[in-house]
Design a protein around this motif. Structure first.
Motif, PDB file in Angstrom:
ATOM      1  N   GLY A 189     -39.253 -37.284  -0.945  1.00 12.29           N
ATOM      2  CA  GLY A 189     -39.849 -37.289  -2.685  1.00 12.29           C
ATOM      3  C   GLY A 189     -38.845 -37.085  -3.506  1.00 12.29           C
ATOM      4  N   ASP A 190     -39.286 -37.156  -4.746  1.00  9.02           N
ATOM      5  CA  ASP A 190     -38.255 -36.965  -5.632  1.00  9.02           C
ATOM      6  C   ASP A 190     -37.639 -35.478  -5.813  1.00  9.02           C
ATOM      7  OD1 ASP A 190     -38.361 -37.555  -9.418  1.00  9.02           O
ATOM      8  OD2 ASP A 190     -36.697 -37.250  -7.944  1.00  9.02           O
ATOM      9  N   SER A 191     -36.436 -35.331  -5.689  1.00  7.56           N
ATOM     10  CA  SER A 191     -35.842 -34.137  -5.655  1.00  7.56           C
ATOM     11  C   SER A 191     -35.237 -33.408  -6.996  1.00  7.56           C
ATOM     12  CB  SER A 191     -34.359 -33.918  -4.601  1.00  7.56           C
ATOM     13  OG  SER A 191     -33.554 -34.843  -5.210  1.00  7.56           O
ATOM     14  N   THR A 192     -35.399 -34.515  -8.076  1.00  8.91           N
ATOM     15  CA  THR A 192     -35.179 -33.995  -9.469  1.00  8.91           C
ATOM     16  C   THR A 192     -36.350 -33.045  -9.971  1.00  8.91           C
ATOM     17  OG1 THR A 192     -36.407 -35.949 -10.332  1.00  8.91           O
ATOM     18  CG2 THR A 192     -33.866 -36.092  -9.679  1.00  8.91           C
ATOM     19  N   GLY A 193     -37.135 -32.780  -9.498  1.00  2.64           N
ATOM     20  CA  GLY A 193     -38.109 -31.862  -9.827  1.00  2.64           C
ATOM     21  C   GLY A 193     -39.348 -32.701 -10.734  1.00  2.64           C
ATOM     22  N   PRO A 194     -40.412 -31.912 -11.277  1.00  2.16           N
ATOM     23  CA  PRO A 194     -41.202 -32.515 -12.059  1.00  2.16           C
ATOM     24  C   PRO A 194     -40.931 -33.280 -13.653  1.00  2.16           C
ATOM     25  CG  PRO A 194     -41.516 -30.179 -12.536  1.00  2.16           C
ATOM     26  CD  PRO A 194     -40.369 -30.598 -11.571  1.00  2.16           C
ATOM     27  N   SER A 195     -41.354 -34.349 -13.762  1.00  2.00           N
ATOM     28  CA  SER A 195     -41.106 -34.809 -15.091  1.00  2.00           C
ATOM     29  C   SER A 195     -41.519 -34.038 -16.186  1.00  2.00           C
ATOM     30  CB  SER A 195     -41.673 -36.236 -15.308  1.00  2.00           C
ATOM     31  OG  SER A 195     -43.269 -36.007 -15.213  1.00  2.00           O
ATOM     32  N   PRO A 196     -40.804 -34.134 -17.542  1.00  2.00           N
ATOM     33  CA  PRO A 196     -41.096 -33.196 -18.597  1.00  2.00           C
ATOM     34  C   PRO A 196     -42.710 -33.504 -18.887  1.00  2.00           C
ATOM     35  CG  PRO A 196     -39.336 -34.336 -18.936  1.00  2.00           C
ATOM     36  CD  PRO A 196     -39.875 -34.895 -17.722  1.00  2.00           C
ATOM     37  N   ALA A 197     -43.343 -32.331 -19.244  1.00  2.00           N
ATOM     38  CA  ALA A 197     -44.735 -32.312 -19.580  1.00  2.00           C
ATOM     39  C   ALA A 197     -44.954 -32.709 -20.943  1.00  2.00           C
ATOM     40  CB  ALA A 197     -45.591 -31.006 -19.220  1.00  2.00           C
ATOM     41  N   PHE A 198     -44.157 -32.268 -21.732  1.00  2.00           N
ATOM     42  CA  PHE A 198     -43.993 -32.455 -23.182  1.00  2.00           C
ATOM     43  C   PHE A 198     -43.254 -33.626 -23.835  1.00  2.00           C
ATOM     44  CE2 PHE A 198     -45.596 -28.532 -21.954  1.00  2.00           C
ATOM     45  CZ  PHE A 198     -46.745 -28.256 -22.938  1.00  2.00           C
ATOM     46  N   PRO A 199     -43.739 -34.258 -24.861  1.00  2.00           N
ATOM     47  CA  PRO A 199     -42.761 -35.327 -25.475  1.00  2.00           C
ATOM     48  C   PRO A 199     -41.674 -34.845 -26.097  1.00  2.00           C
ATOM     49  CG  PRO A 199     -44.712 -35.022 -26.683  1.00  2.00           C
ATOM     50  CD  PRO A 199     -45.011 -34.253 -25.511  1.00  2.00           C
ATOM     51  N   ALA A 200     -40.653 -35.577 -26.176  1.00  2.00           N
ATOM     52  CA  ALA A 200     -39.328 -35.126 -26.746  1.00  2.00           C
ATOM     53  C   ALA A 200     -39.689 -35.387 -28.555  1.00  2.00           C
ATOM     54  CB  ALA A 200     -38.215 -35.702 -26.581  1.00  2.00           C
ATOM     55  N   VAL A 201     -39.721 -34.371 -29.253  1.00  2.00           N
ATOM     56  CA  VAL A 201     -39.873 -34.361 -30.570  1.00  2.00           C
ATOM     57  C   VAL A 201     -38.511 -33.888 -31.423  1.00  2.00           C
ATOM     58  CG1 VAL A 201     -42.378 -34.626 -30.222  1.00  2.00           C
ATOM     59  CG2 VAL A 201     -41.181 -32.217 -30.854  1.00  2.00           C
ATOM     60  N   ALA A 202     -37.657 -33.184 -30.803  1.00  2.00           N
ATOM     61  CA  ALA A 202     -36.637 -32.583 -31.658  1.00  2.00           C
ATOM     62  C   ALA A 202     -35.801 -33.956 -32.364  1.00  2.00           C
ATOM     63  CB  ALA A 202     -35.531 -31.993 -30.722  1.00  2.00           C
ATOM     64  N   GLY A 203     -35.448 -33.370 -33.528  1.00  2.00           N
ATOM     65  CA  GLY A 203     -34.744 -34.401 -34.203  1.00  2.00           C
ATOM     66  C   GLY A 203     -34.884 -34.098 -35.709  1.00  2.00           C
ATOM     67  N   THR A 204     -34.352 -34.994 -36.549  1.00  2.00           N
ATOM     68  CA  THR A 204     -34.360 -34.777 -38.119  1.00  2.00           C
ATOM     69  C   THR A 204     -35.339 -35.862 -38.727  1.00  2.00           C
ATOM     70  OG1 THR A 204     -32.194 -33.967 -38.032  1.00  2.00           O
ATOM     71  CG2 THR A 204     -32.991 -34.460 -40.151  1.00  2.00           C
TER      72      THR A 204
ATOM     73  N   PHE B 129     -42.954 -35.121 -53.609  1.00  2.31           N
ATOM     74  CA  PHE B 129     -42.001 -34.348 -52.845  1.00  2.31           C
ATOM     75  C   PHE B 129     -41.347 -34.906 -51.980  1.00  2.31           C
ATOM     76  CE2 PHE B 129     -45.936 -33.612 -50.430  1.00  2.31           C
ATOM     77  CZ  PHE B 129     -45.537 -33.769 -49.387  1.00  2.31           C
ATOM     78  N   ASN B 130     -40.171 -34.539 -51.437  1.00  3.82           N
ATOM     79  CA  ASN B 130     -39.446 -35.309 -50.505  1.00  3.82           C
ATOM     80  C   ASN B 130     -38.390 -34.319 -50.045  1.00  3.82           C
ATOM     81  OD1 ASN B 130     -36.903 -35.608 -52.120  1.00  3.82           O
ATOM     82  ND2 ASN B 130     -38.004 -37.504 -52.916  1.00  3.82           N
ATOM     83  N   GLY B 131     -37.831 -34.598 -48.738  1.00 10.47           N
ATOM     84  CA  GLY B 131     -36.928 -33.652 -48.131  1.00 10.47           C
ATOM     85  C   GLY B 131     -36.592 -33.933 -46.597  1.00 10.47           C
ATOM     86  N   THR B 132     -36.232 -32.925 -45.948  1.00  7.23           N
ATOM     87  CA  THR B 132     -35.921 -32.933 -44.480  1.00  7.23           C
ATOM     88  C   THR B 132     -36.449 -32.029 -43.851  1.00  7.23           C
ATOM     89  OG1 THR B 132     -33.803 -33.863 -45.294  1.00  7.23           O
ATOM     90  CG2 THR B 132     -33.900 -33.126 -42.729  1.00  7.23           C
ATOM     91  N   LEU B 133     -37.196 -32.579 -42.627  1.00  8.06           N
ATOM     92  CA  LEU B 133     -37.483 -31.674 -41.470  1.00  8.06           C
ATOM     93  C   LEU B 133     -36.667 -31.576 -40.133  1.00  8.06           C
ATOM     94  CD1 LEU B 133     -39.880 -29.895 -40.114  1.00  8.06           C
ATOM     95  CD2 LEU B 133     -41.191 -32.028 -39.568  1.00  8.06           C
ATOM     96  N   MET B 134     -36.398 -30.487 -39.935  1.00  3.96           N
ATOM     97  CA  MET B 134     -35.224 -30.581 -38.603  1.00  3.96           C
ATOM     98  C   MET B 134     -36.108 -29.799 -37.701  1.00  3.96           C
ATOM     99  SD  MET B 134     -31.607 -29.926 -40.451  1.00  3.96           S
ATOM    100  CE  MET B 134     -30.821 -29.972 -39.021  1.00  3.96           C
ATOM    101  N   VAL B 135     -36.163 -30.437 -36.679  1.00  8.57           N
ATOM    102  CA  VAL B 135     -37.284 -29.802 -35.282  1.00  8.57           C
ATOM    103  C   VAL B 135     -36.268 -29.567 -33.937  1.00  8.57           C
ATOM    104  CG1 VAL B 135     -39.030 -30.188 -33.846  1.00  8.57           C
ATOM    105  CG2 VAL B 135     -39.323 -31.042 -36.260  1.00  8.57           C
ATOM    106  N   THR B 136     -36.194 -28.252 -33.736  1.00  5.72           N
ATOM    107  CA  THR B 136     -35.511 -27.995 -32.515  1.00  5.72           C
ATOM    108  C   THR B 136     -36.612 -27.950 -31.375  1.00  5.72           C
ATOM    109  OG1 THR B 136     -35.739 -25.776 -32.772  1.00  5.72           O
ATOM    110  CG2 THR B 136     -33.753 -26.959 -33.665  1.00  5.72           C
ATOM    111  N   GLN B 137     -36.398 -28.148 -30.091  1.00  7.59           N
ATOM    112  CA  GLN B 137     -37.111 -28.079 -28.835  1.00  7.59           C
ATOM    113  C   GLN B 137     -36.298 -27.473 -27.631  1.00  7.59           C
ATOM    114  OE1 GLN B 137     -38.880 -32.047 -27.913  1.00  7.59           O
ATOM    115  NE2 GLN B 137     -40.633 -30.918 -26.635  1.00  7.59           N
ATOM    116  N   ALA B 138     -36.470 -26.194 -27.376  1.00  6.81           N
ATOM    117  CA  ALA B 138     -35.661 -25.480 -26.357  1.00  6.81           C
ATOM    118  C   ALA B 138     -35.988 -26.350 -24.935  1.00  6.81           C
ATOM    119  CB  ALA B 138     -36.070 -24.106 -26.326  1.00  6.81           C
ATOM    120  N   SER B 139     -37.094 -26.732 -24.592  1.00  7.65           N
ATOM    121  CA  SER B 139     -37.403 -27.439 -23.414  1.00  7.65           C
ATOM    122  C   SER B 139     -38.604 -28.445 -23.268  1.00  7.65           C
ATOM    123  CB  SER B 139     -37.673 -26.312 -22.365  1.00  7.65           C
ATOM    124  OG  SER B 139     -38.289 -27.053 -20.967  1.00  7.65           O
TER     125      SER B 139
END
Length: 101
Positions: free
Chosen positions: A17-32, A49-59
């Protein structure tokens, strides 16, 4: 003896089988992200209003998010800045959940 090797090889192939492990369970949302908005009941040229939202995602194996948001608000000529760290932000496997500052 050849029959034993055949079963060993067949068993090894079935366990492959795939030895890379399970695929990510959550979508990638990190970004600006650029955010823009308006206020109900006030013309858009008078309050916005206007501005910037910076999102980080550890995993992508968990839903916890971090980050910051900074916006400039123009409310009928009065201009002020609001910003800070996101608190309680998370993502589900199919969508973004609430975040507060």
């Amino acid at each position: 003896m050849r029959n034993i090797w055949w079963f060993v090889l067949l068993g090894a192939a079935a366990c492959g089988g795939d030895s890379t492990g399970p695929s990510p369970a959550f979508p990638a949302v990190a970004g600006t992200y650029t955010v823009t908005g308006y206020f109900d009941g006030i013309p858009s040229d008078a309050a916005f209003f206007n501005g910037t939202l910076m999102v980080t995602q550890a995993s992508r194996q968990g839903g916890a998010l971090g980050g910051t948001m900074a916006v400039t608000v123009n409310l009928q000529g009065d201009v002020f800045n609001i910003g800070g760290a996101l608190q309680g932000a998370n993502v589900s496997p199919n969508s973004l959940r609430a975040a507060t500052r």
